[in-house]
Design a protein around this motif. Structure first.
Motif, PDB file in Angstrom:
ATOM      1  N   ALA A 164       0.845  -1.192   0.000  1.00 40.34           N
ATOM      2  CA  ALA A 164       0.000   0.000   0.000  1.00 40.34           C
ATOM      3  C   ALA A 164       0.880   1.243   0.000  1.00 40.34           C
ATOM      4  O   ALA A 164       2.035   1.205   0.424  1.00 40.34           O
ATOM      5  N   THR A 165       0.328   2.359  -0.465  1.00 40.19           N
ATOM      6  CA  THR A 165       1.100   3.607  -0.545  1.00 40.19           C
ATOM      7  C   THR A 165       1.447   4.113   0.862  1.00 40.19           C
ATOM      8  O   THR A 165       0.553   4.352   1.670  1.00 40.19           O
ATOM      9  N   VAL A 176       8.657   6.139  -6.340  1.00 33.04           N
ATOM     10  CA  VAL A 176       7.998   6.197  -7.648  1.00 33.04           C
ATOM     11  C   VAL A 176       6.667   6.919  -7.422  1.00 33.04           C
ATOM     12  O   VAL A 176       5.871   6.490  -6.592  1.00 33.04           O
ATOM     13  N   LEU A 177       6.451   8.034  -8.127  1.00 36.34           N
ATOM     14  CA  LEU A 177       5.223   8.814  -7.944  1.00 36.34           C
ATOM     15  C   LEU A 177       4.306   8.614  -9.144  1.00 36.34           C
ATOM     16  O   LEU A 177       4.682   8.886 -10.281  1.00 36.34           O
ATOM     17  N   GLU A 178       3.101   8.131  -8.868  1.00 34.20           N
ATOM     18  CA  GLU A 178       2.151   7.824  -9.943  1.00 34.20           C
ATOM     19  C   GLU A 178       0.844   8.538  -9.661  1.00 34.20           C
ATOM     20  O   GLU A 178       0.253   8.335  -8.612  1.00 34.20           O
ATOM     21  N   ALA A 196       9.785  -3.163  -4.917  1.00 36.26           N
ATOM     22  CA  ALA A 196       9.235  -2.905  -3.582  1.00 36.26           C
ATOM     23  C   ALA A 196       9.914  -3.795  -2.546  1.00 36.26           C
ATOM     24  O   ALA A 196      10.176  -3.364  -1.416  1.00 36.26           O
ATOM     25  N   GLU A 197      10.223  -5.021  -2.920  1.00 36.61           N
ATOM     26  CA  GLU A 197      10.932  -5.924  -1.984  1.00 36.61           C
ATOM     27  C   GLU A 197      12.288  -5.363  -1.560  1.00 36.61           C
ATOM     28  O   GLU A 197      12.780  -5.664  -0.490  1.00 36.61           O
ATOM     29  N   ARG A 198      12.874  -4.564  -2.459  1.00 33.21           N
ATOM     30  CA  ARG A 198      14.180  -3.954  -2.133  1.00 33.21           C
ATOM     31  C   ARG A 198      14.032  -2.652  -1.366  1.00 33.21           C
ATOM     32  O   ARG A 198      15.016  -1.968  -1.098  1.00 33.21           O
ATOM     33  N   GLY A 199      12.803  -2.230  -1.129  1.00 34.11           N
ATOM     34  CA  GLY A 199      12.604  -1.009  -0.351  1.00 34.11           C
ATOM     35  C   GLY A 199      12.146   0.198  -1.152  1.00 34.11           C
ATOM     36  O   GLY A 199      11.956   1.280  -0.595  1.00 34.11           O
ATOM     37  N   VAL A 200      11.986   0.029  -2.474  1.00 31.48           N
ATOM     38  CA  VAL A 200      11.471   1.137  -3.283  1.00 31.48           C
ATOM     39  C   VAL A 200      10.029   1.427  -2.860  1.00 31.48           C
ATOM     40  O   VAL A 200       9.239   0.520  -2.680  1.00 31.48           O
ATOM     41  N   GLU A 201       9.714   2.707  -2.662  1.00 33.68           N
ATOM     42  CA  GLU A 201       8.346   3.085  -2.291  1.00 33.68           C
ATOM     43  C   GLU A 201       7.546   3.445  -3.542  1.00 33.68           C
ATOM     44  O   GLU A 201       7.985   4.257  -4.353  1.00 33.68           O
ATOM     45  N   ILE A 202       6.375   2.849  -3.665  1.00 30.57           N
ATOM     46  CA  ILE A 202       5.512   3.160  -4.804  1.00 30.57           C
ATOM     47  C   ILE A 202       4.326   3.957  -4.292  1.00 30.57           C
ATOM     48  O   ILE A 202       3.543   3.464  -3.483  1.00 30.57           O
ATOM     49  N   HIS A 203       4.254   5.197  -4.728  1.00 26.93           N
ATOM     50  CA  HIS A 203       3.207   6.112  -4.261  1.00 26.93           C
ATOM     51  C   HIS A 203       2.167   6.289  -5.351  1.00 26.93           C
ATOM     52  O   HIS A 203       2.381   7.045  -6.295  1.00 26.93           O
ATOM     53  N   GLN A 204       1.051   5.574  -5.202  1.00 28.82           N
ATOM     54  CA  GLN A 204      -0.021   5.722  -6.182  1.00 28.82           C
ATOM     55  C   GLN A 204      -0.872   6.931  -5.794  1.00 28.82           C
ATOM     56  O   GLN A 204      -0.823   7.398  -4.673  1.00 28.82           O
ATOM     57  N   ARG A 205      -1.653   7.416  -6.716  1.00 28.09           N
ATOM     58  CA  ARG A 205      -2.499   8.601  -6.506  1.00 28.09           C
ATOM     59  C   ARG A 205      -1.700   9.772  -5.932  1.00 28.09           C
ATOM     60  O   ARG A 205      -2.104  10.431  -4.994  1.00 28.09           O
ATOM     61  N   THR A 206      -0.533   9.980  -6.509  1.00 30.58           N
ATOM     62  CA  THR A 206       0.337  11.077  -6.089  1.00 30.58           C
ATOM     63  C   THR A 206       0.762  11.830  -7.350  1.00 30.58           C
ATOM     64  O   THR A 206       1.522  11.294  -8.160  1.00 30.58           O
ATOM     65  N   THR A 207       0.244  13.027  -7.529  1.00 24.67           N
ATOM     66  CA  THR A 207       0.497  13.786  -8.764  1.00 24.67           C
ATOM     67  C   THR A 207       1.621  14.787  -8.555  1.00 24.67           C
ATOM     68  O   THR A 207       1.602  15.548  -7.596  1.00 24.67           O
TER      69      THR A 207
END
Ligand code: FAD
Lengths: 83, 413
Positions: free
Chosen positions: B22-23, B59-61, B193-204
Motif C-alpha cells: 500500500a502507498t 515512484v510517484l504515480e 518494492a521488496e528492495r525497499g522502493v516506495e511506490i506512491h499511487q495517486r500522487t500527482t
C-alpha cells in the motif's frame, strides 16, 4: 460523425478534412528559430489555433479547438478572424 | 504435484500476500524520485534497486499503478527497425524479454511467436528489403518472404490476388513476440518494492523547485520532497511535465486507439500487420483478437474513442480476414501518445543536471520497457549516459541528427 465547419462550405463530416498542424509562433525564415519551427511544435492542453484543409474544395482555413475536450470553438479563413 | 496442490486447496487457512505494498507516507527526501509509475518508471526502479544498490527511491504515480499507456498498449515486441542505433537498442530490449519471467520470478507470458508485416505495393517491398538487410547486419532475425511463404504461415489470410490490396510478400521477424503488459509492470514493481522502493499511487507531481541548473524538490499534491536525482517517465504527459521542470520537448500528443473482439478458437499464431492498411492484429492467449492501427489524424489529449478510427481498424481486419465479419467487439479504448518528430524516443540528459529523461515513447515504447529501465538506471547510478543511449539525446533535434523510424513504426508498433 464529427462535424467541422468549413468557412466556405459549411458544416461537413470531419473525414473530409486534412489536418495541417498548429499555427506556428516560430518563423522558419529566421535562423535562430529554425529548429524551434521544425521540431518544437505547439502542444498545449487547452486551446490550439491550427490549420485545416477541406479536401474536396481545397479550402485552407484556421480552426480554434480545445485539445482536451475536442470542442471546435471557431473556424475562419486566414486573416479573417471574426471580431 | 497434483496431490500437493489438492492438500493445499483443502487446507483451511491460506496466508494472504500482496504483490505491491500500500502507498506509504511520503518521506522528506529520496536519493531518486521517479515521476510516472508506468512500465518504464518501474523498470528503472527495479534496476536501480537490484543492480545498483540504490533503494531510497520513490515512484510517484498520479493514478493507479501502470494505468497509463502501459495498460493500453497492444504489446507488440520486436526489433526490426531501420537505423543501426535503433536496432541495437531494441535488440537488447527483446533479449531482456526472453529471460524476464525467470529474472523476475513472475510470469510475464512472453510468447516469441514472430511477426509478419504484409506488403501490398512494390514500394513497401523495397523498404522491407532495406529493413531485412539492416536487421541481418545487426544480428536480428528479419527476412523478406514471398507470397507462398505468407500463405503457408497464415492459411486463412485473404491474399486478394488481382485486387486492390493484393499481398505481394512480407517482412518476417522471427524475434517478434508479445508479453502480458500488466505482468511486466507488476513484476518490476513487486521486486523493486521488496528492495525497499516506495511506490506512491495517486500522487500527482505538480511542479519542481530548482536551484540553478539542479532540481532540488519535487512538488506533489501530497507535499514537497527533496530529490537527489529525478527521472521523468510520464508517457502521454511528458511534454507537460517537462514544462513544469522549465524546458520544452519536441513532443506532440496524438491518441492511439485499439480494440479486442470476443474470444475465438485459435487460428492465428503469429503477430500480423499490414503496412499499407495501417492495421495490425494478434490473437491473445485468451483467444481474443487484439486490433491496433495508426494514430488519430489530429492532435488531442483526450482518451475518448472515435467511431471513424474504430471503423478504419475494423475495415483493415475484415480485408485481411473476411470471415471475422460477424465477430463482436468486447472492449475498445485509446491512449495519449507522446510523439517525437522522428518517431524515436528521447532518453538521457535534460537541460537540468540531475534531471533525466525517458520519454517520447509514442506508440512503440512497451517493447523498450526493460531496456530503457536498465539503461536509464545505469545512467542515473553512474551519472554517465551509456553509449547505446547517446543517439537518443534530445539535442539531436538541434544538431539535425535525427533517427527517422517513421516507416518502421507506422502501424506495426
Ligand atoms: C493503443 C496503444 C497501443 C500501443 N501498442 C504498442 C505496442 O504494440 N508495442 C509497443 O512497444 N508499444 C505500444 N504502445 C506504446 C506504449 O504503450 C508506451 O510507449 C509505453 O507503455 C510507455 O510506457 P511508460 O511507462 O513510459 O508510460 P505510461 O505507461 O503511460 O506511464 C506513465 C505514467 O505517468 C503517470 N503520470 C503522468 N503525469 C504524472 C504526474 N504529473 N505525476 C505523477 N504521475 C504522472 C501516468 O498516470 C502514467 O501511469 C501503444 C500505446 C497505445 C496507446
Amino acid at each position: 460523425m464529427k462535424l467541422l465547419t468549413c468557412p466556405v462550405n459549411g458544416p461537413r463530416n470531419i473525414i473530409e478534412f486534412q489536418y495541417l498542424g498548429p499555427v506556428r509562433a516560430a518563423n522558419p525564415e529566421l535562423p535562430d528559430q529554425l529548429t524551434e519551427a521544425l521540431f518544437y511544435v505547439e502542444n498545449p492542453l487547452g486551446m490550439l489555433t491550427e490549420w485545416w484543409r477541406h479536401t474536396p474544395s481545397n479550402t485552407i482555413f484556421i480552426a480554434e479547438r480545445h485539445t482536451v475536450t475536442d470542442q471546435i470553438v471557431a473556424t475562419y479563413l486566414p486573416n479573417r478572424k471574426p471580431a | 504435484m497434483p496431490l500437493t496442490l489438492l492438500k493445499y486447496g483443502l487446507r483451511g487457512r491460506h496466508a494472504s500476500f500482496r504483490d505491491i505494498p500500500a502507498t506509504p507516507d511520503l518521506k522528506p527526501s529520496y536519493d531518486v524520485v521517479i515521476v510516472g509509475g508506468g512500465g518504464h518508471g518501474l523498470a528503472a526502479a527495479f534496476y536501480l534497486s537490484t543492480v545498483h544498490g540504490i533503494t531510497n527511491i520513490a515512484v510517484l504515480e498520479k493514478g493507479y499503478l501502470a494505468g497509463g499507456n502501459t495498460a493500453r498498449n497492444t504489446t507488440t515486441i520486436r526489433s526490426n527497425y531501420l537505423t543501426t542505433e535503433s536496432i541495437r537498442f531494441y535488440k537488447e530490449g527483446v533479449s531482456l524479454f526472453e529471460t524476464m519471467s525467470e529474472d523476475l520470478g513472475f510470469n510475464v507470458m512472453f510468447s516469441q511467436r514472430g511477426q509478419l508485416t504484409l506488403a501490398h505495393s512494390e514500394a513497401t517491398m523495397r523498404s522491407f528489403h532495406l529493413r531485412a538487410e539492416m536487421g541481418k547486419h545487426m544480428g536480428v532475425r528479419t527476412e523478406v518472404v514471398d507470397v507462398k511463404t505468407v500463405r503457408a504461415m497464415c492459411p486463412h489470410l485473404n491474399l486478394d490476388e488481382g485486387g486492390m490490396h493484393e499481398v505481394m510478400g512480407g517482412l518476417w521477424h522471427a524475434d517478434g513476440g508479445t508479453a502480458r503488459h500488466d505482468a511486466v509492470a507488476w513484476g518490476y514493481a513487486k521486486r523493486a518494492a521488496e528492495r525497499g522502493v516506495e511506490i506512491h499511487q495517486r500522487t500527482t507531481v505538480t511542479g519542481f523547485r530548482k536551484d540553478g541548473d539542479r532540481v532540488t524538490h519535487v512538488v506533489t499534491d501530497r507535499g514537497e520532497i527533496a530529490a537527489g536525482q529525478v527521472l521523468q517517465a510520464v508517457g502521454g504527459l511528458n511534454g507537460q511535465v517537462a514544462e513544469m521542470a522549465g524546458f520544452k520537448l519536441p513532443i506532440r500528443c496524438f491518441p492511439l486507439q485499439a480494440m479486442v473482439t470476443q474470444p475465438l478458437k485459435p487460428f492465428l499464431d503469429i503477430l500480423l500487420s499490414s503496412a499499407n492498411m495501417h492495421t495490425y492484429l494478434v490473437q491473445s492467449s485468451r483467444g481474443e483478437i487484439v486490433i491496433g492501427g495508426g494514430s488519430d489524424p489530429y492532435q488531442l489529449a483526450s482518451t475518448r474513442s472515435t467511431l471513424d478510427q474504430k471503423e478504419h481498424l475494423a475495415e483493415g481486419v475484415l480485408h485481411l480476414f473476411p470471415f471475422l465479419h460477424k465477430v463482436k467487439l468486447l472492449r475498445q479504448w485509446a491512449g495519449i501518445t507522446d510523439m517525437t518528430p522522428d518517431y524515436s524516443p528521447i532518453m538521457g540528459a535534460s537541460p537540468m543536471r540531475n534531471y533525466w529523461l525517458d520519454c517520447g515513447w509514442g506508440t512503440w515504447g512497451f517493447k523498450a520497457t526493460p531496456v530503457a529501465g536498465k539503461r536509464m538506471a545505469e545512467t542515473i547510478a553512474t551519472g554517465r549516459v551509456p553509449d547505446i543511449l547517446l543517439p537518443f539525446d534530445m539535442r539531436r533535434f538541434d544538431n539535425f541528427a535525427l533517427l527517422n523510424e517513421m516507416g518502421a513504426t507506422a502501424a506495426s508498433h
